[in-house]
Design a protein around this motif. Structure first.
Motif, PDB file in Angstrom:
ATOM      1  N   ILE A   1      52.117  47.751  34.888  1.00 47.18           N
ATOM      2  CA  ILE A   1      50.957  47.154  34.211  1.00 47.18           C
ATOM      3  C   ILE A   1      50.070  48.276  33.700  1.00 47.18           C
ATOM      4  CG2 ILE A   1      48.873  45.761  34.541  1.00 47.18           C
ATOM      5  CD1 ILE A   1      50.402  44.143  36.614  1.00 47.18           C
ATOM      6  N   GLY A   2      49.667  48.190  32.459  1.00 47.29           N
ATOM      7  CA  GLY A   2      48.836  49.224  31.854  1.00 47.29           C
ATOM      8  C   GLY A   2      47.445  49.269  32.456  1.00 47.29           C
ATOM      9  N   ARG A   3      46.843  50.428  32.342  1.00 50.76           N
ATOM     10  CA  ARG A   3      45.491  50.618  32.875  1.00 50.76           C
ATOM     11  C   ARG A   3      44.474  50.313  31.776  1.00 50.76           C
ATOM     12  NH1 ARG A   3      43.758  52.678  37.512  1.00 50.76           N
ATOM     13  NH2 ARG A   3      45.868  53.396  38.024  1.00 50.76           N
ATOM     14  N   TYR A   4      43.823  49.173  31.928  1.00 53.22           N
ATOM     15  CA  TYR A   4      42.764  48.753  31.034  1.00 53.22           C
ATOM     16  C   TYR A   4      41.523  48.482  31.883  1.00 53.22           C
ATOM     17  CZ  TYR A   4      46.912  47.474  28.239  1.00 53.22           C
ATOM     18  OH  TYR A   4      48.114  47.469  27.586  1.00 53.22           O
ATOM     19  N   ARG A   5      40.400  48.338  31.230  1.00 54.09           N
ATOM     20  CA  ARG A   5      39.188  47.981  31.970  1.00 54.09           C
ATOM     21  C   ARG A   5      39.393  46.686  32.751  1.00 54.09           C
ATOM     22  NH1 ARG A   5      35.169  44.774  30.428  1.00 54.09           N
ATOM     23  NH2 ARG A   5      35.920  44.778  28.275  1.00 54.09           N
ATOM     24  N   HIS A   6      40.113  45.733  32.163  1.00 52.07           N
ATOM     25  CA  HIS A   6      40.280  44.440  32.811  1.00 52.07           C
ATOM     26  C   HIS A   6      41.439  44.405  33.803  1.00 52.07           C
ATOM     27  CE1 HIS A   6      42.177  44.439  28.775  1.00 52.07           C
ATOM     28  NE2 HIS A   6      43.208  43.905  29.410  1.00 52.07           N
ATOM     29  N   THR A   7      42.234  45.462  33.922  1.00 45.42           N
ATOM     30  CA  THR A   7      43.269  45.494  34.959  1.00 45.42           C
ATOM     31  C   THR A   7      42.914  46.445  36.097  1.00 45.42           C
ATOM     32  OG1 THR A   7      44.526  47.216  33.799  1.00 45.42           O
ATOM     33  CG2 THR A   7      45.110  44.917  33.337  1.00 45.42           C
ATOM     34  N   GLU A   8      41.826  47.169  35.959  1.00 47.41           N
ATOM     35  CA  GLU A   8      41.476  48.178  36.954  1.00 47.41           C
ATOM     36  C   GLU A   8      41.317  47.575  38.349  1.00 47.41           C
ATOM     37  OE1 GLU A   8      41.182  51.684  38.472  1.00 47.41           O
ATOM     38  OE2 GLU A   8      41.431  51.446  36.309  1.00 47.41           O
ATOM     39  N   ALA A   9      40.754  46.373  38.438  1.00 48.64           N
ATOM     40  CA  ALA A   9      40.537  45.763  39.749  1.00 48.64           C
ATOM     41  C   ALA A   9      41.853  45.450  40.453  1.00 48.64           C
ATOM     42  CB  ALA A   9      39.704  44.490  39.609  1.00 48.64           C
ATOM     43  N   ILE A  10      42.886  45.117  39.692  1.00 47.27           N
ATOM     44  CA  ILE A  10      44.197  44.883  40.304  1.00 47.27           C
ATOM     45  C   ILE A  10      44.848  46.203  40.692  1.00 47.27           C
ATOM     46  CG2 ILE A  10      46.568  44.209  39.739  1.00 47.27           C
ATOM     47  CD1 ILE A  10      45.528  41.738  38.443  1.00 47.27           C
ATOM     48  N   LEU A  11      44.805  47.182  39.795  1.00 43.13           N
ATOM     49  CA  LEU A  11      45.449  48.460  40.076  1.00 43.13           C
ATOM     50  C   LEU A  11      44.781  49.191  41.231  1.00 43.13           C
ATOM     51  CD1 LEU A  11      46.071  49.674  36.410  1.00 43.13           C
ATOM     52  CD2 LEU A  11      47.694  48.594  37.967  1.00 43.13           C
ATOM     53  N   SER A  12      43.487  48.996  41.386  1.00 39.61           N
ATOM     54  CA  SER A  12      42.762  49.670  42.470  1.00 39.61           C
ATOM     55  C   SER A  12      42.865  48.922  43.796  1.00 39.61           C
ATOM     56  CB  SER A  12      41.288  49.821  42.093  1.00 39.61           C
ATOM     57  OG  SER A  12      40.646  48.551  42.071  1.00 39.61           O
ATOM     58  N   GLY A  13      43.325  47.680  43.755  1.00 39.99           N
ATOM     59  CA  GLY A  13      43.392  46.876  44.964  1.00 39.99           C
ATOM     60  C   GLY A  13      42.145  46.066  45.234  1.00 39.99           C
ATOM     61  N   ALA A  14      41.159  46.134  44.338  1.00 42.01           N
ATOM     62  CA  ALA A  14      39.937  45.351  44.525  1.00 42.01           C
ATOM     63  C   ALA A  14      40.229  43.854  44.463  1.00 42.01           C
ATOM     64  CB  ALA A  14      38.897  45.739  43.472  1.00 42.01           C
ATOM     65  N   ILE A  15      41.182  43.475  43.624  1.00 40.42           N
ATOM     66  CA  ILE A  15      41.696  42.106  43.640  1.00 40.42           C
ATOM     67  C   ILE A  15      43.013  42.149  44.388  1.00 40.42           C
ATOM     68  CG2 ILE A  15      42.649  40.235  42.249  1.00 40.42           C
ATOM     69  CD1 ILE A  15      40.626  40.872  40.105  1.00 40.42           C
ATOM     70  N   ALA A  16      43.060  41.533  45.545  1.00 40.20           N
ATOM     71  CA  ALA A  16      44.224  41.612  46.419  1.00 40.20           C
ATOM     72  C   ALA A  16      44.673  40.217  46.825  1.00 40.20           C
ATOM     73  CB  ALA A  16      43.897  42.452  47.651  1.00 40.20           C
ATOM     74  N   SER A  17      45.755  40.165  47.596  1.00 39.86           N
ATOM     75  CA  SER A  17      46.305  38.888  48.023  1.00 39.86           C
ATOM     76  C   SER A  17      46.989  39.050  49.370  1.00 39.86           C
ATOM     77  CB  SER A  17      47.317  38.392  46.991  1.00 39.86           C
ATOM     78  OG  SER A  17      48.081  37.316  47.508  1.00 39.86           O
ATOM     79  N   PRO A  18      46.898  38.044  50.240  1.00 40.15           N
ATOM     80  CA  PRO A  18      47.652  38.079  51.490  1.00 40.15           C
ATOM     81  C   PRO A  18      49.137  37.797  51.285  1.00 40.15           C
ATOM     82  CG  PRO A  18      46.478  36.009  51.307  1.00 40.15           C
ATOM     83  CD  PRO A  18      46.032  36.850  50.148  1.00 40.15           C
ATOM     84  N   LEU A  19      49.502  37.329  50.076  1.00 36.71           N
ATOM     85  CA  LEU A  19      50.895  36.964  49.821  1.00 36.71           C
ATOM     86  C   LEU A  19      51.715  38.078  49.199  1.00 36.71           C
ATOM     87  CD1 LEU A  19      50.572  33.335  48.384  1.00 36.71           C
ATOM     88  CD2 LEU A  19      51.030  34.043  50.723  1.00 36.71           C
TER      89      LEU A  19
END
Length: 287
Positions: free
Chosen positions: A11-29
């Motif tokens: 997944i590319g690094r964009y302002r709107h993907t940063e939270a996923i790439l950094s782990g700020a948006i995470a999941s127990p699954l």
């Protein structure tokens, strides 16, 4: 509690993907093991040809072509990149091309005939300026991401090692389509005299900003672990909250239908794909 599943991702690094790439948006699954790529397009051919990733950003034209050639991929209704394309079509500042209609019969370079930016621009050239794809002498520098595809007869391959920018500046090309690497060079100018007006004309005609990249997953995952695909889509939607990028099947319908038609008209697909084919394999819980 079971350990989360790990999915190989590109997944590319964009302002709107940063939270996923950094782990700020995470999941127990699930966890995403994200490849470190210089540009997201480096993932497209390996995803299509080798199934190298479980999850990958994917150009809209590449995905449609992959589906047409039977690749086992499932598209998520999530946009990662969209933009007006007109600023990517350049000519020499001192050249004879004064506008889009002048490209008929001219030599135009493009990285690959299947490049999504080129697909959107060829659609605009045909619809608004009367320049059909086969009226231009396309010069390409790379193969399509889908290995089974062959360029149409109105496209030819540049010599090995040729440089598109150098050819444009020397006059060997009359115009060229770039992408994220569009050069800022005073010796060049845009073929569209007013790129903002041209982009807004596209939006007025079709109701959306052209979509470049979405996200896809391996079909096996969608079949065997649909809950992971639902959760991944939730994470991506959370990351995109507040952006103007279209999310959801209904929001993406105009872009998917037009891209499919353009691809067929330009020789990228044997026929347009219906929306049932586009969303084949997507868990019903994802609207």
């Amino acid at each position: 509690m079971a350990e989360p599943a790990t999915l190989r991702a590109a997944i590319g690094r964009y302002r709107h993907t940063e939270a996923i790439l950094s782990g700020a948006i995470a999941s127990p699954l699930l966890k995403l093991d994200c490849a470190d790529l210089p540009v997201p397009s480096r993932a497209f051919a390996p995803m299509v040809r080798e199934a190298r990733y479980d999850v990958s950003e994917m150009a809209i034209a590449t995905f449609l072509m992959a589906k047409a050639w039977g690749k086992k991929l499932v598209l998520l209704p999530v946009t990662l990149a969209a933009r007006f394309q007109e600023g990517a079509l350049l000519c020499r500042a001192d050249g004879s091309v004064r506008g889009p209609a002048d490209l008929a019969g001219k030599r135009v370079g493009v990285r690959a005939y299947s490049q999504t930016t080129g697909m959107w621009l060829r659609g605009t050239l045909a619809e608004r300026h009367g320049v059909s794809p086969d009226a231009v002498r396309w010069l390409t520098f790379e193969d399509a991401h889908v290995a089974e595809y062959s360029d149409p007869p109105w496209a030819e391959r540049a010599a090995r090692g040729a440089d598109m920018l150098a050819m444009l500046k020397s006059g060997e090309l009359d115009a060229a389509i770039f992408g994220n690497d569009t050069p800022q060079d005073p010796a060049l100018r845009t073929v569209f005299p007013d790129v903002t007006a041209a982009g807004e004309a596209f939006r007025a005609a079709h109701g959306f900003v052209p979509v470049n990249h979405l996200v896809c997953v391996q079909a096996e995952i969608a079949l065997d672990r649909p809950e992971l695909v639902v959760e991944l889509t939730r994470m991506l939607r959370d990351a995109l909250a507040g952006s103007a990028l279209p999310v959801g099947r209904a929001a993406l319908r105009p872009a998917m239908e037009l891209a499919s038609r353009y691809c067929a008209e330009q020789g990228l697909l044997p026929r347009p794909l219906g929306l049932d084919e586009v969303w084949e394999g997507l868990p019903p819980a994802i609207d």
